[in-house]
Design a protein around this motif. Structure first.
Motif, PDB file in Angstrom:
ATOM      1  N   LYS A 117       0.823  -1.205   0.000  1.00 41.49           N
ATOM      2  CA  LYS A 117       0.000   0.000   0.000  1.00 41.49           C
ATOM      3  C   LYS A 117       0.862   1.261   0.000  1.00 41.49           C
ATOM      4  O   LYS A 117       0.563   2.226  -0.702  1.00 41.49           O
ATOM      5  CB  LYS A 117      -0.920  -0.028   1.226  1.00 41.49           C
ATOM      6  N   LYS A 153       2.310   1.835  -3.388  1.00 43.90           N
ATOM      7  CA  LYS A 153       1.298   2.413  -4.286  1.00 43.90           C
ATOM      8  C   LYS A 153       1.062   3.888  -3.957  1.00 43.90           C
ATOM      9  O   LYS A 153       1.038   4.739  -4.848  1.00 43.90           O
ATOM     10  CB  LYS A 153      -0.005   1.625  -4.173  1.00 43.90           C
ATOM     11  N   LYS A 181       5.955   2.590  -9.285  1.00 42.04           N
ATOM     12  CA  LYS A 181       5.252   1.849 -10.334  1.00 42.04           C
ATOM     13  C   LYS A 181       5.520   0.356 -10.301  1.00 42.04           C
ATOM     14  O   LYS A 181       6.480  -0.108  -9.696  1.00 42.04           O
ATOM     15  CB  LYS A 181       5.616   2.408 -11.702  1.00 42.04           C
ATOM     16  N   ARG A 182       4.635  -0.338 -11.004  1.00 40.77           N
ATOM     17  CA  ARG A 182       4.806  -1.770 -11.237  1.00 40.77           C
ATOM     18  C   ARG A 182       5.031  -1.968 -12.726  1.00 40.77           C
ATOM     19  O   ARG A 182       4.375  -1.360 -13.551  1.00 40.77           O
ATOM     20  CB  ARG A 182       3.570  -2.545 -10.778  1.00 40.77           C
ATOM     21  N   GLN A 219       7.874  -5.031  -9.186  1.00 38.77           N
ATOM     22  CA  GLN A 219       7.723  -3.838  -8.341  1.00 38.77           C
ATOM     23  C   GLN A 219       8.937  -2.918  -8.450  1.00 38.77           C
ATOM     24  O   GLN A 219      10.063  -3.388  -8.445  1.00 38.77           O
ATOM     25  CB  GLN A 219       7.532  -4.253  -6.878  1.00 38.77           C
TER      26      GLN A 219
END
Length: 201
Positions: free
Chosen positions: A98, A101, A106-107, A144
C-alpha cells in the motif's frame, strides 16, 4: 511529482522484521528524521548494491539523530539479505504494498521487463555488482519498483521523495546528505546500470 500526503501515507502499516510487530509508518518519523529506502526486492542484485551504498551514510545519520530504514514489498529474499549484511538500518515489510502504491512506485508488466532482460545494460549491471561480490536471486515479485522518502522529525515535511524510473535509478549519497543537512565522509561506489530486475543471477 505528486505531493506526498504524510498524514494519509503515515497511517499505513509496516511489519518489523526484527519484532514481527506491525507499526504505522508515521511512527518511524515521530521522534527523529528518517530515510526510508524502498527496495524493489530483497533478492535483487542491484537493490542489494543500492542498500550497501546508502548504508555507507548510516554512521553519519546515526550521529545526526537520523534513522535509516529499509522497506521491502515482501519477505522473499529477506533472510539472505539480512544474513549477508547488505543494509545497516532497520528493516520492515509493506506486506500489502500500500505504501509503495501511495508513494507512486510503479509496477512493471511482464512484457516491459523482458526486453530489458536481454539488453547490454542488464549484463553490465550484473557484471558490476558481481565485481563487488554482490549476487542476487529471482525470488519474489520481479515487477515492483522502489524509491526513497526522507521525512523531517514529527512529519513536519518531506525532505526528499524519489521514484525510480528504471530499476537502476537511485539517489546519490550527496543528495541524501544534502536533504538531511548533514556532512558525510563517504565515497559512493560504481553504480550498476540496470533496466530491469533480471540482472540478478
Amino acid at each position: 511529482m505528486a505531493k506526498v500526503d504524510l498524514a494519509r501515507v503515515g497511517k499505513n502499516l509496516l511489519k518489523s522484521c526484527d519484532t514481527e510487530e506491525s507499526v504505522e509508518l508515521q511512527s518511524l518519523w515521530q521522534d527523529q528524521p528518517v530515510v526510508l529506502f524502498f527496495l524493489r526486492r530483497f533478492g535483487c542484485q542491484v537493490c542489494r548494491w543500492m542498500a550497501s551504498e546508502i548504508s555507507k551514510l548510516e554512521p553519519d545519520m546515526r550521529a545526526s539523530g537520523v534513522a535509516l530504514v529499509g522497506v521491502g514489498p515482501e519477505v522473499f529474499g529477506l533472510k539472505e539479505f539480512k544474513e549477508k549484511g547488505f543494509f545497516k538500518g532497520s528493516i520492515y515489510v509493506d506486506e500489502q504494498k500500500k505504501i509503495y502504491k501511495d508513494l507512486g512506485f510503479k509496477r512493471y508488466t511482464g512484457l516491459s521487463v523482458v526486453p530489458a532482460a536481454l539488453g547490454k545494460k542488464v549484463r553490465d549491471a550484473a557484471s558490476k555488482a558481481s565485481a563487488e561480490g554482490i549476487q542476487g536471486n529471482f525470488s519474489g515479485d520481479l515487477l515492483q519498483s522502489g524509491g526513497m522518502l526522507i521525512v523531517a522529525k514529527g512529519g513536519e515535511k518531506v525532505l526528499l521523495h524519489f521514484i525510480q524510473d528504471s530499476p537502476g535509478d537511485h539517489v546519490a549519497l550527496e543528495d541524501v546528505s544534502k536533504a538531511l543537512g548533514i556532512t558525510a565522509k563517504v565515497t559512493a561506489g560504481q553504480q550498476p546500470v540496470c533496466n530491469d530486475d533480471v540482472c540478478s543471477r
